[in-house]
Design an enzyme around this catalytic site. Structure first.
Site, PDB file in Angstrom:
ATOM      1  N   ASP A  64       0.821  -1.207   0.000  1.00  0.00           N
ATOM      2  CA  ASP A  64       0.000   0.000   0.000  1.00  0.00           C
ATOM      3  C   ASP A  64       0.852   1.253   0.000  1.00  0.00           C
ATOM      4  OD1 ASP A  64      -2.073   1.800   0.201  1.00  0.00           O
ATOM      5  OD2 ASP A  64      -2.341   1.513   2.354  1.00  0.00           O
ATOM      6  N   ASP A 266      -1.952   5.109  -5.682  1.00  0.00           N
ATOM      7  CA  ASP A 266      -2.200   4.312  -4.489  1.00  0.00           C
ATOM      8  C   ASP A 266      -2.426   2.849  -4.845  1.00  0.00           C
ATOM      9  OD1 ASP A 266      -2.957   3.281  -2.071  1.00  0.00           O
ATOM     10  OD2 ASP A 266      -4.478   4.782  -1.655  1.00  0.00           O
TER      11      ASP A 266
END
Length: 482
Positions: A64, A266
């Site tokens: 992440d 992201d």
């Protein structure tokens, strides 16, 4: 996980495949599968995971770039857990999504190549709501974001207890970089795509070195973090093109250059989240596409509204993004999601295709115009540079290399979508599907697209070719996308 400065804990509904894009751009050559550059696995093109070892425990975790901390929650628990006596809560998005637990410290390893002798991490004891990631074998998260502006809750807790000189609470990346103070502080990420026929790249995560198949990314333009010091992987987007034409997209951010936007890259976000007006600008170009507002349609990806575009499953549009004057095509399989919908009376199943780019709503308000997640990142090799190494690091920047061949992806979309539909229930025209669910057409009387007669075609043309139809307020039933 995505969000304002971090990612949301996204619903992981698995999709057969997605769709939309291509252009003739310079593209990196296909990767050869080697052990050294194949350490990321795709879970349904929705999640990208790698195996880490922490305190002697091997744990599959989500990567992440939208957050910083490392946490794990293996169902069997942890052996050799060295409890520091500290605890904390790591929050995502608006704060309603979080994980809580005890902070431990132990040896960390990624691929046996990147090791940290004493790495702080969170042993999760509780979460906000049910986490579907646990159901698909993902038992933690490796944050690859920034520690600036107090971005690490674990480090905050450690330094609050032991003072600012305590460094063992830093993120995994910070501790790896600290071991090599003379090297450049960057990482490279390539995401794979399941279900295509192009032989897409094996997924890879490298630290302080490039994937050898994509080393030419060093020659790509440097996209500076904007605004500098934001603590996120946010960069300037020149334009978003549909059919070669930029869509209108006024930025809400004062830091955005005139006529441009700021987007956040992201890996913890499954798709592209953007304002509803821009979602409409994309999908309204598809002939026969229908927009409806209905809370009963479970989009395969998170959305802040119930606005759903139902589109013909064979529809293909050209979509590309432009950064620093360079176009990056998005594969057609990344723009719509295909699944199965059950009629309200439960007697018929139909194949349906829906928009994969969804409404961002208030997520990241004041920080970003859009979240560019895996639907975009699958199409590029990305080098994330923290400003290079040493005590005088500059503004962080990103470099990207296109990995989607526009010409091949067009043929790929046609072949993959056709093959998948051969094993699925019949498809209806979007407007006929709407009629089935609003009660004006019996499911048994609905004519599938493949056998539709010219008479039925003529009677159903209630919209101009090339334009989407907006239908509001219909109550639709929907089973599960997969």
């Amino acid at each position: 996980m995505p969000g304002a400065a971090a990612s949301l804990l996204f619903l992981s509904l698995l999709v057969l495949e997605s769709s939309a894009v291509q252009f003739d751009f310079k593209v990196a050559p296909p990767k050869a599968a080697t052990a050294s550059n194949n350490n990321l696995d795709s879970v349904g093109n929705n999640r990208y995971i790698t195996n880490i070892t922490i305190s002697g425990n091997v744990v599959p975790v989500l990567i992440d770039t939208g957050s910083t901390d490392l946490w794990v929650a293996p169902p069997q628990g942890l052996t050799n857990f060295n409890d520091t006596g500290l605890s904390t809560t790591v929050r995502y998005g608006d704060g309603s999504t979080f994980v809580s637990g005890d902070i431990g410290v132990g040896a960390f390893s990624l691929d046996g190549q990147f090791t940290v002798p004493f790495q702080a991490y969170l042993n999760v004891a509780s979460e906000a709501g049910e986490d579907p990631d646990l159901d698909i074998g993902i038992f933690g998260l490796l944050g690859l974001g920034f520690e600036t502006n107090g971005g690490s809750e674990i480090n905050n807790a450690v330094q609050h207890a032991q003072g600012p000189e305590a460094t063992w609470g830093q993120s995994v990346l910070s501790n790896i970089f600290a071991q090599n103070p003379d090297s450049s502080n960057f990482m490279g990420i390539a995401l794979s795509r399941l279900g295509d026929q192009e032989g897409s790249a094996d997924g890879s995560l490298t630290i302080a070195e490039y994937d050898p198949d994509y080393e030419s990314v060093q020659n790509s333009p440097k996209l500076s973090q904007t605004p500098a010091g934001s603590g996120t992987w946010s960069i300037v987007l020149d334009s978003f093109k549909v059919g070669g034409n930029p869509i209108t997209w006024p930025s809400t951010l004062s830091a955005a250059p005139a006529g441009k936007n700021i987007v956040l890259l992201d890996t913890g976000t499954t798709n592209i989240l953007m304002p509803q007006a821009q979602v409409n600008a994309i999908y309204s170009t598809i002939p026969g596409a229908v927009l409806t507002q209905d809370p009963n349609i479970p989009l395969a990806h998170v959305s802040e509204s119930h606005n759903v575009w139902v589109v013909p499953c064979t529809a293909e549009i050209n979509v590309a993004t432009t950064f620093a004057g360079q176009d990056f095509a998005i594969h057609p399989l990344d723009v719509t999601d295909m699944g199965i919908i059950q009629s309200p009376d439960g007697t018929h199943n139909f194949t349906v295709c829906l928009n994969a780019f969804t409404d961002i709503g208030l997520i990241g308000q004041g920080e970003t115009d859009a979240l560019f997640g895996d639907s975009f990142l699958r199409n590029v090799y990305t080098a994330f540079d923290f400003g290079t190494g040493g005590p005088t690091k500059g503004t962080p920047f990103v470099q990207m290399l296109s990995t989607t061949d526009a010409t091949k992806s067009a043929a790929d979309f046609t072949a993959v979508r056709a093959a998948a539909m051969q094993n699925m229930p019949p498809e209806l025209k979007p407007i006929d599907l709407i009629r089935v669910f609003n009660g004006s057409l019996n499911a048994a009387d609905a004519v599938p697209v493949s056998t539709d007669s010219k008479k039925n075609d003529a009677s159903r043309r209630t919209f101009a070719p090339g334009m989407g139809v907006v239908l509001g307020g219909f109550l639709l039933g929907f089973s599960t996308l997969f």
